[in-house]
Motif scaffolding. Structure first.
Motif, PDB file in Angstrom:
ATOM      1  N   TYR A   7       0.811  -1.163  -0.014  1.00  0.00           N
ATOM      2  CA  TYR A   7      -0.034  -0.033  -0.005  1.00  0.00           C
ATOM      3  C   TYR A   7       0.727   1.162   0.122  1.00  0.00           C
ATOM      4  O   TYR A   7       0.636   2.242  -0.761  1.00  0.00           O
ATOM      5  N   TRP A  12       3.928  10.090  -2.317  1.00  0.00           N
ATOM      6  CA  TRP A  12       2.840  10.911  -1.612  1.00  0.00           C
ATOM      7  C   TRP A  12       3.229  12.428  -1.293  1.00  0.00           C
ATOM      8  O   TRP A  12       4.169  12.651  -0.861  1.00  0.00           O
ATOM      9  N   ASP A 115      -8.553   5.543   1.998  1.00  0.00           N
ATOM     10  CA  ASP A 115      -8.987   5.048   0.745  1.00  0.00           C
ATOM     11  C   ASP A 115      -7.557   4.607  -0.122  1.00  0.00           C
ATOM     12  O   ASP A 115      -6.555   4.795   0.781  1.00  0.00           O
ATOM     13  N   ARG A 117      -5.717   6.307  -1.936  1.00  0.00           N
ATOM     14  CA  ARG A 117      -5.027   7.410  -2.281  1.00  0.00           C
ATOM     15  C   ARG A 117      -4.905   8.079  -1.269  1.00  0.00           C
ATOM     16  O   ARG A 117      -4.118   9.233  -1.226  1.00  0.00           O
ATOM     17  N   HIS A 118      -5.324   8.026   0.060  1.00  0.00           N
ATOM     18  CA  HIS A 118      -5.298   8.835   1.208  1.00  0.00           C
ATOM     19  C   HIS A 118      -5.034   8.082   2.603  1.00  0.00           C
ATOM     20  O   HIS A 118      -5.882   7.078   2.853  1.00  0.00           O
ATOM     21  N   THR A 139      -1.433  12.176   0.443  1.00  0.00           N
ATOM     22  CA  THR A 139      -1.998  11.907  -0.685  1.00  0.00           C
ATOM     23  C   THR A 139      -1.292  11.244  -1.617  1.00  0.00           C
ATOM     24  O   THR A 139       0.015  11.805  -2.234  1.00  0.00           O
ATOM     25  N   ARG A 140      -1.487  10.086  -2.301  1.00  0.00           N
ATOM     26  CA  ARG A 140      -0.984   9.420  -3.376  1.00  0.00           C
ATOM     27  C   ARG A 140      -0.711  10.198  -4.605  1.00  0.00           C
ATOM     28  O   ARG A 140      -1.791  10.681  -4.860  1.00  0.00           O
ATOM     29  N   HIS A 141       0.826  10.439  -5.106  1.00  0.00           N
ATOM     30  CA  HIS A 141       0.738  10.905  -6.394  1.00  0.00           C
ATOM     31  C   HIS A 141       0.313   9.723  -7.358  1.00  0.00           C
ATOM     32  O   HIS A 141       0.747   8.573  -7.437  1.00  0.00           O
ATOM     33  N   VAL A 142      -0.635  10.099  -8.101  1.00  0.00           N
ATOM     34  CA  VAL A 142      -1.166   9.160  -9.301  1.00  0.00           C
ATOM     35  C   VAL A 142      -0.488   9.654 -10.729  1.00  0.00           C
ATOM     36  O   VAL A 142      -0.322  10.742 -11.208  1.00  0.00           O
ATOM     37  N   VAL A 147      -3.003   1.931  -8.937  1.00  0.00           N
ATOM     38  CA  VAL A 147      -3.081   2.301  -7.437  1.00  0.00           C
ATOM     39  C   VAL A 147      -3.395   0.855  -6.707  1.00  0.00           C
ATOM     40  O   VAL A 147      -4.422   0.255  -7.057  1.00  0.00           O
TER      41      VAL A 147
END
Length: 157
Positions: A7, A12, A115, A117-118, A139-142, A147
């Motif tokens: 995960y 981030w 979730d 991304r967070h 917060t995930r860098h996309v 993901v």
């Protein structure tokens, strides 16, 4: 979430507030965190860098930790860069609480996954030398890649 290391892997954005309850001061850290595979492939190197502003003065700040496989599948042991133990991390239910004694002060960390991304942490630091609350949102860098999924469970508020 079945595997904390899977995960966390990736980059981030980090937003942190540091409140000194004794001195009634507040600071802010803004930066990035990268969780990269360790050279031996056994865990992740966590490197955080950015700017910390305290009482109007902004300074560069960084830290490095290691996230190693824990005693149970899907968990992690977190150590400082020099190998000293910091805390365990088990996010299989989406939440975890960890303690870290530091001299006469106690750091109590609460970790929550929102979730894929967070996620966030809240450290309460109390003792004779510190009286702080450190609250961090990640917060995930996309970048167009997949993901990591998390187990289908409740979203934590």
């Amino acid at each position: 979430m079945p595997d904390v290391l899977a995960y966390l892997a990736g980059s981030w954005t980090v937003e942190r507030t540091a409140r000194d309850l004794a001195g009634n001061a507040e600071g802010h850290f803004t930066g990035t965190t990268a969780f990269m595979p360790l050279d031996d492939g056994e865990g992740l190197l966590h490197h955080e860098s950015g700017t910390f502003t305290w009482r109007g003065t902004a300074r560069p700040a960084e830290r490095t930790l290691r996230f190693l496989p824990g005693d149970e599948p899907g968990t992690a042991r977190v150590t400082f860069a020099d190998g000293r133990p910091f805390h365990d991390l088990d996010l299989r239910t989406g939440r975890h609480t960890a303690d870290h004694p530091c001299a006469l002060d106690l750091y109590r960390g609460e970790f929550e996954v929102d979730d894929a991304r967070h996620w966030r942490t809240r450290w309460r630091v109390a003792g004779p030398t510190k009286d702080l609350i450190l609250t961090t949102a990640y917060t995930r860098h996309v970048t167009g890649g997949p993901v990591p999924s998390i187990s289908s469970g409740p979203r934590y508020p």
